[in-house]
Design a protein around this motif. Structure first.
Motif, PDB file in Angstrom:
ATOM      1  N   ALA A 180       0.820  -1.208   0.000  1.00 54.43           N
ATOM      2  CA  ALA A 180       0.000   0.000   0.000  1.00 54.43           C
ATOM      3  C   ALA A 180       0.859   1.267   0.000  1.00 54.43           C
ATOM      4  CB  ALA A 180      -0.906  -0.004   1.216  1.00 54.43           C
TER       5      ALA A 180
ATOM      6  N   ILE B 252     -10.713 -16.194   2.630  1.00 50.36           N
ATOM      7  CA  ILE B 252     -10.747 -15.382   1.406  1.00 50.36           C
ATOM      8  C   ILE B 252     -12.176 -15.313   0.861  1.00 50.36           C
ATOM      9  CG2 ILE B 252     -10.018 -15.266  -1.020  1.00 50.36           C
ATOM     10  CD1 ILE B 252      -7.282 -16.334  -0.154  1.00 50.36           C
TER      11      ILE B 252
ATOM     12  N   PHE C 211     -14.267 -11.731   0.372  1.00 48.29           N
ATOM     13  CA  PHE C 211     -14.473 -11.186  -0.973  1.00 48.29           C
ATOM     14  C   PHE C 211     -15.894 -11.370  -1.492  1.00 48.29           C
ATOM     15  CE2 PHE C 211      -9.862 -11.156  -0.973  1.00 48.29           C
ATOM     16  CZ  PHE C 211      -9.515 -10.109  -1.813  1.00 48.29           C
TER      17      PHE C 211
ATOM     18  N   ILE D  59     -13.231 -11.108 -10.367  1.00 43.94           N
ATOM     19  CA  ILE D  59     -13.404 -11.950  -9.172  1.00 43.94           C
ATOM     20  C   ILE D  59     -14.849 -12.423  -9.101  1.00 43.94           C
ATOM     21  CG2 ILE D  59     -13.495 -11.926  -6.627  1.00 43.94           C
ATOM     22  CD1 ILE D  59     -11.120  -9.919  -6.731  1.00 43.94           C
TER      23      ILE D  59
END
Ligand code: HEC
Length: 146
Positions: free
Chosen positions: A18, A76, A80, A95
């Motif tokens: 980041a 995960i 998500f 995704i």
């Protein structure tokens, strides 16, 4: 050679952090999934460092880092599930249009991390290629380039 390849791979993964992000994520969902990824980065750094000798081998720390990856990979899917738009996110729309493939990449990480033998720095080195490869495979398909 194996160890230096591992070190390069782990370094390449960690560079995508980041620190250089122009825009910070603001939604709780994107912040949470980025935090999960940061925990992966920390664990990979610990394990890669032990494999290369930059970090002293420590059995408990190695096992803890392995568990961050194994347990984290299992979250995960939940992290998500919600397709949240966030200008600070690098999650690709693919995704959610390719959800099963995405979950396959998550499972591949869980499998590679689960198979990691943390009994010695050498054995970690032997398995980190698979772990790093699982990170990279998902990033290639599902994360926007920096
Ligand atoms: C199943 C797919 C998948 C796997 C496996 C995966 N990642 Fe990620 N990673 C992503 C996605 C998608 C993003 C972008 C998330 C966002 O910005 O919303 C990301 C972002 C990151 C980030 C940047 C986080 C930030 O601060 O914005 C790091 C660091 C990272 N991943 C490290 C790793 C490491 C190390 C591994 C392996 C141990 C790994 N990832 C495995 C999908 C994955």
């Amino acid at each position: 050679m194996k160890i230096s390849t591992t070190t390069l791979l782990v370094s390449a993964l960690l560079m995508t952090g980041a620190a250089f992000a122009e825009t910070e994520a603001t939604t709780p969902e994107a912040i949470a999934r980025q935090a999960l990824m940061k925990s992966f980065g920390g664990a990979a750094k610990t394990l890669g460092g032990m494999a290369s000798g930059e970090v002293a081998y420590d059995a408990a720390a190695a096992e803890a880092a392995k568990q961050v990856l194994v347990a984290g990979a299992a979250t995960i899917e939940a992290k998500f599930t919600a397709k949240v738009e966030d200008a600070g996110s690098k999650a690709k729309p693919e995704i959610w249009t390719g959800w099963e493939a995405f979950l396959g990449k998550a499972k591949a990480l869980g499998d590679a991390a689960g198979a990691l033998d943390v009994a010695s720095a050498e054995s970690i080195g032997g398995g980190m290629g698979g772990v790093g490869g699982a990170c990279k495979a998902c990033h290639t398909d599902f994360r926007l380039a920096d």
